[in-house]
Design a protein around this motif. Structure first.
Motif, PDB file in Angstrom:
ATOM      1  N   LEU A   1       0.822  -1.208   0.000  1.00 12.53           N
ATOM      2  CA  LEU A   1       0.000   0.000   0.000  1.00 12.53           C
ATOM      3  C   LEU A   1       0.859   1.263   0.000  1.00 12.53           C
ATOM      4  N   HIS A   2       0.281   2.351  -0.525  1.00 16.13           N
ATOM      5  CA  HIS A   2       0.925   3.655  -0.399  1.00 16.13           C
ATOM      6  C   HIS A   2       0.638   4.181   1.011  1.00 16.13           C
ATOM      7  N   SER A   3       1.531   3.861   1.913  1.00 18.78           N
ATOM      8  CA  SER A   3       1.433   4.311   3.302  1.00 18.78           C
ATOM      9  C   SER A   3       2.829   4.676   3.777  1.00 18.78           C
ATOM     10  N   SER A   4       2.899   5.431   4.869  1.00 22.17           N
ATOM     11  CA  SER A   4       4.218   5.803   5.394  1.00 22.17           C
ATOM     12  C   SER A   4       4.991   4.553   5.804  1.00 22.17           C
ATOM     13  N   GLU A   5       4.283   3.543   6.338  1.00 22.09           N
ATOM     14  CA  GLU A   5       4.948   2.305   6.733  1.00 22.09           C
ATOM     15  C   GLU A   5       5.489   1.553   5.522  1.00 22.09           C
ATOM     16  N   GLY A   6       4.705   1.559   4.424  1.00 18.95           N
ATOM     17  CA  GLY A   6       5.173   0.904   3.211  1.00 18.95           C
ATOM     18  C   GLY A   6       6.400   1.579   2.633  1.00 18.95           C
ATOM     19  N   ILE A   7       6.388   2.901   2.600  1.00 21.02           N
ATOM     20  CA  ILE A   7       7.537   3.650   2.083  1.00 21.02           C
ATOM     21  C   ILE A   7       8.768   3.405   2.950  1.00 21.02           C
ATOM     22  N   GLN A   8       8.589   3.434   4.265  1.00 22.12           N
ATOM     23  CA  GLN A   8       9.715   3.187   5.174  1.00 22.12           C
ATOM     24  C   GLN A   8      10.309   1.799   4.957  1.00 22.12           C
ATOM     25  N   THR A   9       9.442   0.824   4.722  1.00 23.34           N
ATOM     26  CA  THR A   9       9.936  -0.537   4.486  1.00 23.34           C
ATOM     27  C   THR A   9      10.775  -0.600   3.221  1.00 23.34           C
ATOM     28  N   TRP A  10      10.279  -0.009   2.141  1.00 19.19           N
ATOM     29  CA  TRP A  10      11.044  -0.021   0.887  1.00 19.19           C
ATOM     30  C   TRP A  10      12.358   0.750   1.021  1.00 19.19           C
TER      31      TRP A  10
ATOM     32  N   ALA B   1      14.116   1.093   3.725  1.00 22.01           N
ATOM     33  CA  ALA B   1      15.028   0.265   4.524  1.00 22.01           C
ATOM     34  C   ALA B   1      15.624  -0.861   3.682  1.00 22.01           C
ATOM     35  N   ILE B   2      14.802  -1.484   2.836  1.00 17.65           N
ATOM     36  CA  ILE B   2      15.291  -2.553   1.955  1.00 17.65           C
ATOM     37  C   ILE B   2      16.319  -2.006   0.967  1.00 17.65           C
ATOM     38  N   ARG B   3      16.022  -0.830   0.404  1.00 23.46           N
ATOM     39  CA  ARG B   3      16.943  -0.233  -0.571  1.00 23.46           C
ATOM     40  C   ARG B   3      18.310   0.023   0.070  1.00 23.46           C
ATOM     41  N   LYS B   4      18.299   0.568   1.269  1.00 22.71           N
ATOM     42  CA  LYS B   4      19.564   0.849   1.945  1.00 22.71           C
ATOM     43  C   LYS B   4      20.284  -0.436   2.334  1.00 22.71           C
ATOM     44  N   GLN B   5      19.513  -1.418   2.787  1.00 24.01           N
ATOM     45  CA  GLN B   5      20.110  -2.700   3.172  1.00 24.01           C
ATOM     46  C   GLN B   5      20.801  -3.376   1.987  1.00 24.01           C
ATOM     47  N   GLU B   6      20.151  -3.330   0.821  1.00 26.13           N
ATOM     48  CA  GLU B   6      20.693  -3.997  -0.368  1.00 26.13           C
ATOM     49  C   GLU B   6      21.679  -3.122  -1.127  1.00 26.13           C
ATOM     50  N   GLY B   7      21.746  -1.843  -0.782  1.00 26.27           N
ATOM     51  CA  GLY B   7      22.762  -0.966  -1.347  1.00 26.27           C
ATOM     52  C   GLY B   7      22.508  -0.520  -2.774  1.00 26.27           C
ATOM     53  N   PHE B   8      21.236  -0.253  -3.120  1.00 22.42           N
ATOM     54  CA  PHE B   8      20.963   0.256  -4.476  1.00 22.42           C
ATOM     55  C   PHE B   8      20.230   1.586  -4.394  1.00 22.42           C
ATOM     56  N   GLN B   9      20.286   2.330  -5.481  1.00 21.68           N
ATOM     57  CA  GLN B   9      19.568   3.593  -5.616  1.00 21.68           C
ATOM     58  C   GLN B   9      18.247   3.339  -6.336  1.00 21.68           C
ATOM     59  N   TRP B  10      17.311   4.273  -6.192  1.00 23.76           N
ATOM     60  CA  TRP B  10      16.023   4.072  -6.861  1.00 23.76           C
ATOM     61  C   TRP B  10      16.184   3.935  -8.373  1.00 23.76           C
ATOM     62  N   GLU B  11      17.120   4.659  -8.948  1.00 25.83           N
ATOM     63  CA  GLU B  11      17.291   4.566 -10.404  1.00 25.83           C
ATOM     64  C   GLU B  11      17.846   3.210 -10.848  1.00 25.83           C
ATOM     65  N   ASP B  12      18.277   2.385  -9.887  1.00 24.55           N
ATOM     66  CA  ASP B  12      18.733   1.031 -10.230  1.00 24.55           C
ATOM     67  C   ASP B  12      17.578   0.052 -10.435  1.00 24.55           C
ATOM     68  N   VAL B  13      16.349   0.483 -10.116  1.00 26.37           N
ATOM     69  CA  VAL B  13      15.170  -0.356 -10.356  1.00 26.37           C
ATOM     70  C   VAL B  13      14.791  -0.231 -11.826  1.00 26.37           C
ATOM     71  N   GLU B  14      14.799  -1.348 -12.548  1.00 33.55           N
ATOM     72  CA  GLU B  14      14.537  -1.283 -13.984  1.00 33.55           C
ATOM     73  C   GLU B  14      13.082  -1.522 -14.350  1.00 33.55           C
ATOM     74  N   GLN B  15      12.293  -2.136 -13.450  1.00 37.76           N
ATOM     75  CA  GLN B  15      10.871  -2.328 -13.750  1.00 37.76           C
ATOM     76  C   GLN B  15      10.118  -2.701 -12.473  1.00 37.76           C
ATOM     77  N   ILE B  16       8.828  -2.402 -12.508  1.00 38.13           N
ATOM     78  CA  ILE B  16       7.891  -2.753 -11.431  1.00 38.13           C
ATOM     79  C   ILE B  16       6.804  -3.591 -12.072  1.00 38.13           C
ATOM     80  N   VAL B  17       6.632  -4.814 -11.588  1.00 34.50           N
ATOM     81  CA  VAL B  17       5.723  -5.786 -12.204  1.00 34.50           C
ATOM     82  C   VAL B  17       4.627  -6.125 -11.194  1.00 34.50           C
ATOM     83  N   LEU B  18       3.370  -6.085 -11.642  1.00 36.66           N
ATOM     84  CA  LEU B  18       2.243  -6.298 -10.743  1.00 36.66           C
ATOM     85  C   LEU B  18       1.473  -7.556 -11.129  1.00 36.66           C
TER      86      LEU B  18
END
Length: 319
Positions: free
Chosen positions: A39-48, A50-67
């Motif tokens: 969901l688009h929530s503050s908790e959801g954003i915080q989780t993503w 945290a994952i991004r920092k843990q895995e060491g990538f920048q947002w521009e390193d995401v090449e696609q979002i699949v639903l």
């Protein structure tokens, strides 16, 4: 948090009874793929974040979002993530259209749902809560993404591997699953869950016989040589065919139960719902329980095992 080779599980919080939805992050040599978003929530954003920092990538390193499908816990943060990453959001056209049906600008689906439930016997005081309850989800799914269509029968690269795109409807009309035939791995969204049964609901403007569709999907998918299923709710599991058979048996049992109720007397779907699921339901749970009851009753009717007549403004089912 679990990791299997290139696939990382992401647990995202939900403010309703399911509590958690699983998204998946897939690493490839050219970037990262996000499968479902929460969901688009503050908790959801915080989780993503945290994952991004843990895995060491920048947002521009995401090449696609699949639903996998359009339901808010899968679709909700896709527009926000697209703004951060600039990546394409891929979804079936059917499910994007249904996201607009339910939550697009000027949508009258909440009122259509309330009227639909009233026709099936829901008391006015309950039906009056439906529009506001449904519109509460708007904050969790906006902004909407700019989509790119996925087509069942084609393939897609997720990370460094090729997955088949499979149409697995029933829970949602355009639901897609992604199958890596080399490993026998299935990213299944809500198609197949290890402990709970995917909700199969009849909604106005959608599939008129979703339970028939879902049972057909289970039968068609049963022969697929799946070794691991990565579900949206519950843990990764390997008893694929056994789980399909359990779900088939579950729905047959529920069909028998509902048929027995309408054999005894003429009932509205709401009356059957309360007998099957009890009356101590929140508006959230009642909405799903009644829609699932209707899916079963309409399956019986379209199979010729029950009938319905409209009396005093309400549809009533009988065997």
């Amino acid at each position: 948090m679990n990791r299997w080779d290139d696939v990382l599980e992401v647990r995202l919080p939900l403010p309703f009874p399911l509590q958690v939805v699983k998204a998946y992050l897939i690493r490839g040599c050219t970037g990262w793929t996000i499968v479902d978003t929460g969901l688009h929530s503050s908790e959801g954003i915080q989780t993503w974040e945290a994952i991004r920092k843990q895995e060491g990538f920048q947002w521009e390193d995401v090449e696609q979002i699949v639903l996998t499908h359009y339901h808010p816990d899968h679709y909700g943060l896709s527009g926000w993530l697209q703004l951060q990453t600039g990546a394409p959001v891929r979804i079936s056209r059917t499910d994007f259209d249904q996201a607009q049906l339910f939550w697009g600008d000027g949508s009258r689906q909440p009122e259509a749902m309330a009227a639909f439930y009233r026709e099936h016997g829901l008391e006015q005081e309950w039906a009056d809560q439906i529009p506001a309850h449904l519109r509460r989800f708007n904050r969790w799914i906006t902004p909407h993404p700019q989509p790119v269509w996925l087509e069942a029968g084609e393939t897609i690269r997720l990370g460094d591997r090729t997955y088949e795109i499979l149409h697995t409807p029933g829970h949602a009309d355009g639901h897609l699953s992604f199958y890596d035939s080399e490993r026998g791995w299935l990213l299944g969204g809500d198609f197949l869950l290890p402990r709970i049964t995917p909700n199969i609901s009849l909604w106005p403007g959608c599939d008129p016989n979703p339970l028939h569709t879902y049972l057909s999907t289970l039968n068609r998918m049963k022969s697929l040589p799946v070794k691991r299923v990565f579900p949206a709710h519950g843990e990764m599991f390997e008893h694929y065919r056994e789980r399909i058979e359990q779900l088939e048996q579950h729905h047959q049992k529920r069909l028998r139960s509902m048929r027995q109720w309408v054999e005894q007397e003429e009932l509205t779907a709401t009356e059957v719902c309360f007998r099957e699921f009890g009356q101590n339901l929140s508006i959230h749970n009642l909405r799903f329980a009644l829609a699932e009851t209707l899916a079963h009753l309409e399956y019986l009717r379209q199979q010729g095992e029950s009938d319905r007549q409209k009396r005093e403004g309400h549809w009533r089912y009988s065997a």
